[in-house]
Design a protein around this motif. Structure first.
Motif, PDB file in Angstrom:
ATOM      1  N   GLY A 156       0.778  -1.233   0.000  1.00 47.46           N
ATOM      2  CA  GLY A 156       0.000   0.000   0.000  1.00 47.46           C
ATOM      3  C   GLY A 156       0.805   1.277   0.000  1.00 47.46           C
ATOM      4  N   GLY A 157       2.106   1.205  -0.340  1.00 49.63           N
ATOM      5  CA  GLY A 157       2.927   2.408  -0.413  1.00 49.63           C
ATOM      6  C   GLY A 157       3.470   2.843   0.939  1.00 49.63           C
ATOM      7  N   LEU A 158       3.738   4.150   1.070  1.00 46.06           N
ATOM      8  CA  LEU A 158       4.375   4.710   2.258  1.00 46.06           C
ATOM      9  C   LEU A 158       3.369   5.505   3.089  1.00 46.06           C
ATOM     10  CD1 LEU A 158       7.589   6.124   0.530  1.00 46.06           C
ATOM     11  CD2 LEU A 158       7.394   3.972   1.800  1.00 46.06           C
ATOM     12  N   THR A 159       3.675   5.675   4.370  1.00 43.90           N
ATOM     13  CA  THR A 159       2.884   6.577   5.204  1.00 43.90           C
ATOM     14  C   THR A 159       3.315   8.019   4.939  1.00 43.90           C
ATOM     15  OG1 THR A 159       4.409   6.647   7.083  1.00 43.90           O
ATOM     16  CG2 THR A 159       2.867   4.777   6.992  1.00 43.90           C
ATOM     17  N   ASP A 160       2.572   8.964   5.487  1.00 44.24           N
ATOM     18  CA  ASP A 160       2.919  10.382   5.320  1.00 44.24           C
ATOM     19  C   ASP A 160       4.180  10.757   6.080  1.00 44.24           C
ATOM     20  OD1 ASP A 160       0.657  10.737   3.768  1.00 44.24           O
ATOM     21  OD2 ASP A 160      -0.589  11.410   5.454  1.00 44.24           O
ATOM     22  N   TYR A 161       4.618   9.879   6.979  1.00 46.49           N
ATOM     23  CA  TYR A 161       5.775  10.195   7.825  1.00 46.49           C
ATOM     24  C   TYR A 161       7.041   9.467   7.374  1.00 46.49           C
ATOM     25  CZ  TYR A 161       1.845  11.634  10.688  1.00 46.49           C
ATOM     26  OH  TYR A 161       0.681  12.215  11.125  1.00 46.49           O
ATOM     27  N   ALA A 162       6.985   8.803   6.234  1.00 47.71           N
ATOM     28  CA  ALA A 162       8.101   7.967   5.798  1.00 47.71           C
ATOM     29  C   ALA A 162       9.234   8.784   5.194  1.00 47.71           C
ATOM     30  CB  ALA A 162       7.611   6.944   4.777  1.00 47.71           C
ATOM     31  N   ASN A 163      10.442   8.384   5.504  1.00 48.13           N
ATOM     32  CA  ASN A 163      11.632   8.894   4.818  1.00 48.13           C
ATOM     33  C   ASN A 163      11.964   7.887   3.718  1.00 48.13           C
ATOM     34  OD1 ASN A 163      14.083   9.908   3.969  1.00 48.13           O
ATOM     35  ND2 ASN A 163      15.192   9.387   5.844  1.00 48.13           N
ATOM     36  N   GLY A 164      11.204   7.976   2.617  1.00 46.66           N
ATOM     37  CA  GLY A 164      11.296   6.954   1.579  1.00 46.66           C
ATOM     38  C   GLY A 164      12.672   6.811   0.971  1.00 46.66           C
ATOM     39  N   ASN A 165      13.376   7.911   0.770  1.00 40.17           N
ATOM     40  CA  ASN A 165      14.710   7.832   0.168  1.00 40.17           C
ATOM     41  C   ASN A 165      15.780   7.454   1.177  1.00 40.17           C
ATOM     42  OD1 ASN A 165      13.710   8.387  -2.330  1.00 40.17           O
ATOM     43  ND2 ASN A 165      14.510  10.468  -2.469  1.00 40.17           N
ATOM     44  N   GLY A 166      15.393   7.304   2.445  1.00 37.34           N
ATOM     45  CA  GLY A 166      16.317   6.798   3.454  1.00 37.34           C
ATOM     46  C   GLY A 166      16.115   5.318   3.738  1.00 37.34           C
ATOM     47  N   ALA A 167      15.296   4.656   2.910  1.00 33.67           N
ATOM     48  CA  ALA A 167      14.997   3.233   3.135  1.00 33.67           C
ATOM     49  C   ALA A 167      16.227   2.367   2.868  1.00 33.67           C
ATOM     50  CB  ALA A 167      13.836   2.799   2.253  1.00 33.67           C
ATOM     51  N   VAL A 168      16.243   1.230   3.533  1.00 36.36           N
ATOM     52  CA  VAL A 168      17.370   0.305   3.432  1.00 36.36           C
ATOM     53  C   VAL A 168      16.853  -1.076   3.073  1.00 36.36           C
ATOM     54  CG1 VAL A 168      19.263  -0.813   4.697  1.00 36.36           C
ATOM     55  CG2 VAL A 168      18.742   1.609   5.094  1.00 36.36           C
ATOM     56  N   LEU A 169      17.522  -1.741   2.150  1.00 35.88           N
ATOM     57  CA  LEU A 169      17.226  -3.129   1.799  1.00 35.88           C
ATOM     58  C   LEU A 169      18.310  -4.010   2.399  1.00 35.88           C
ATOM     59  CD1 LEU A 169      16.082  -4.488  -1.646  1.00 35.88           C
ATOM     60  CD2 LEU A 169      17.901  -5.624  -0.390  1.00 35.88           C
ATOM     61  N   VAL A 170      17.902  -4.962   3.226  1.00 31.37           N
ATOM     62  CA  VAL A 170      18.829  -5.924   3.838  1.00 31.37           C
ATOM     63  C   VAL A 170      18.688  -7.237   3.082  1.00 31.37           C
ATOM     64  CG1 VAL A 170      19.531  -7.103   5.942  1.00 31.37           C
ATOM     65  CG2 VAL A 170      18.556  -4.793   6.070  1.00 31.37           C
ATOM     66  N   ARG A 171      19.771  -7.670   2.461  1.00 32.09           N
ATOM     67  CA  ARG A 171      19.720  -8.854   1.597  1.00 32.09           C
ATOM     68  C   ARG A 171      20.184 -10.089   2.355  1.00 32.09           C
ATOM     69  NH1 ARG A 171      19.876  -7.471  -4.188  1.00 32.09           N
ATOM     70  NH2 ARG A 171      17.654  -7.486  -3.632  1.00 32.09           N
ATOM     71  N   GLY A 172      19.208 -10.881   2.834  1.00 30.45           N
ATOM     72  CA  GLY A 172      19.533 -12.074   3.604  1.00 30.45           C
ATOM     73  C   GLY A 172      20.329 -13.080   2.822  1.00 30.45           C
ATOM     74  N   ALA A 173      20.084 -13.176   1.508  1.00 32.54           N
ATOM     75  CA  ALA A 173      20.803 -14.150   0.681  1.00 32.54           C
ATOM     76  C   ALA A 173      22.281 -13.822   0.553  1.00 32.54           C
ATOM     77  CB  ALA A 173      20.163 -14.205  -0.713  1.00 32.54           C
ATOM     78  N   GLU A 174      22.674 -12.617   0.956  1.00 29.37           N
ATOM     79  CA  GLU A 174      24.074 -12.206   0.888  1.00 29.37           C
ATOM     80  C   GLU A 174      24.611 -11.862   2.269  1.00 29.37           C
ATOM     81  OE1 GLU A 174      24.564  -9.160  -2.080  1.00 29.37           O
ATOM     82  OE2 GLU A 174      23.389 -10.267  -3.570  1.00 29.37           O
ATOM     83  N   GLY A 175      24.126 -12.583   3.279  1.00 24.97           N
ATOM     84  CA  GLY A 175      24.643 -12.430   4.626  1.00 24.97           C
ATOM     85  C   GLY A 175      24.251 -11.139   5.316  1.00 24.97           C
ATOM     86  N   GLY A 176      23.125 -10.545   4.921  1.00 22.37           N
ATOM     87  CA  GLY A 176      22.666  -9.322   5.570  1.00 22.37           C
ATOM     88  C   GLY A 176      23.278  -8.055   5.003  1.00 22.37           C
ATOM     89  N   LYS A 177      23.810  -8.112   3.790  1.00 20.95           N
ATOM     90  CA  LYS A 177      24.378  -6.922   3.153  1.00 20.95           C
ATOM     91  C   LYS A 177      23.289  -5.874   2.976  1.00 20.95           C
ATOM     92  CE  LYS A 177      27.385  -5.538  -0.671  1.00 20.95           C
ATOM     93  NZ  LYS A 177      28.117  -6.002  -1.882  1.00 20.95           N
ATOM     94  N   GLN A 178      23.650  -4.598   3.194  1.00 16.94           N
ATOM     95  CA  GLN A 178      22.669  -3.527   3.197  1.00 16.94           C
ATOM     96  C   GLN A 178      22.857  -2.601   1.991  1.00 16.94           C
ATOM     97  OE1 GLN A 178      22.875  -1.663   7.059  1.00 16.94           O
ATOM     98  NE2 GLN A 178      22.810  -3.644   8.117  1.00 16.94           N
ATOM     99  N   PHE A 179      21.703  -2.186   1.424  1.00 19.43           N
ATOM    100  CA  PHE A 179      21.706  -1.301   0.262  1.00 19.43           C
ATOM    101  C   PHE A 179      20.704  -0.171   0.478  1.00 19.43           C
ATOM    102  CE2 PHE A 179      22.683  -5.572  -1.333  1.00 19.43           C
ATOM    103  CZ  PHE A 179      23.853  -5.355  -2.061  1.00 19.43           C
ATOM    104  N   SER A 180      20.980   0.975  -0.132  1.00 16.86           N
ATOM    105  CA  SER A 180      20.021   2.078  -0.142  1.00 16.86           C
ATOM    106  C   SER A 180      19.019   1.886  -1.270  1.00 16.86           C
ATOM    107  CB  SER A 180      20.749   3.417  -0.344  1.00 16.86           C
ATOM    108  OG  SER A 180      21.592   3.707   0.743  1.00 16.86           O
ATOM    109  N   VAL A 181      17.762   2.219  -1.003  1.00 16.80           N
ATOM    110  CA  VAL A 181      16.726   2.220  -2.044  1.00 16.80           C
ATOM    111  C   VAL A 181      15.959   3.533  -1.964  1.00 16.80           C
ATOM    112  CG1 VAL A 181      16.453  -0.272  -2.328  1.00 16.80           C
ATOM    113  CG2 VAL A 181      15.223   0.872  -0.494  1.00 16.80           C
ATOM    114  N   ARG A 182      15.529   4.032  -3.106  1.00 12.19           N
ATOM    115  CA  ARG A 182      14.885   5.351  -3.192  1.00 12.19           C
ATOM    116  C   ARG A 182      13.374   5.185  -3.398  1.00 12.19           C
ATOM    117  NH1 ARG A 182      16.224   7.941  -7.628  1.00 12.19           N
ATOM    118  NH2 ARG A 182      17.240   6.184  -8.691  1.00 12.19           N
TER     119      ARG A 182
END
Length: 211
Positions: A156-182
């Protein structure tokens, strides 16, 4: 065998969630501190594995009295006519069909079984989880060719209080490696270049905006 595998999955998930919690705390104060998520991250060899709470239509050819529709129990097992407590979770539909055929072979000559999955949940370790300032935080089943946009539409998308461009993707298949998503660019500005592939077991954390 299943208990050992299940325990390993739970330990891995705890590691991923710990990484996700750390990412959530740091993402609140910093935007874009992780490398951008790879645009392409598909898993062409991925095969669906049955999960707890999936609904299975089990068809035994020429034996309608042995055919049934069942839900996978929380312990991952199912029971059907003449077949009790067969492990279904973590198996592909074809593998489960062969397991049922082996049991039915004691009672029926040359049984032919087909397993069709509906009401997909998937295995616990392969679900995509989105937490934080999503409109409906939840775990969703992974689908082949699934992207970040697909996940965000489902929650359902983001709330009005979300910092959408500060979101982080944690990739479990790569040992918890973290990436920025916009997410803000993707959802609010229609910037399709911000869309990326997701993989089984990914966790998406959406922090709250400070203003």
């Amino acid at each position: 065998m299943w208990n050992s595998s299940s325990g390993g999955m739970r330990r891995s998930l705890r590691v991923w969630l710990a990484a996700a919690a750390a990412a959530l705390l740091t993402a609140c104060g910093t935007t874009g501190q992780y490398p951008p998520a790879p645009v392409s991250a598909q898993t062409p060899d991925h095969r669906y594995q049955i999960g707890a709470l999936d609904t299975l239509n089990i068809v035994v050819w020429r034996n309608p009295e042995l055919s049934s529709t069942v839900s996978v129990r929380p312990d991952g097992r199912i029971s059907t006519p003449l077949v009790e407590d067969v492990m279904a979770a973590g198996r592909s539909p074809a593998e489960l069909a062969r397991d049922i055929e082996k049991v039915l072979g004691k009672y029926v000559r040359d049984p032919v079984v087909t397993v069709v999955v509906s009401n997909f949940q998937g295995t616990f370790s392969e679900q995509i989880r989105i937490v934080g300032e999503a409109a409906r935080p939840q775990a969703v089943p992974f689908r082949q060719n699934m992207t970040l946009l697909d996940v965000m539409i489902q929650v359902g998308g983001l709330t009005d209080y979300a910092n959408g461009n500060g979101a982080v993707l944690v990739r479990g298949a790569e040992g918890g490696k973290q990436f920025s998503v916009r997410l803000k660019d993707l959802l609010k500005r229609g910037d399709i270049s911000a869309n990326v592939d997701v993989k089984p077991g990914d966790i998406i954390i959406v922090p709250q905006s400070w203003f």
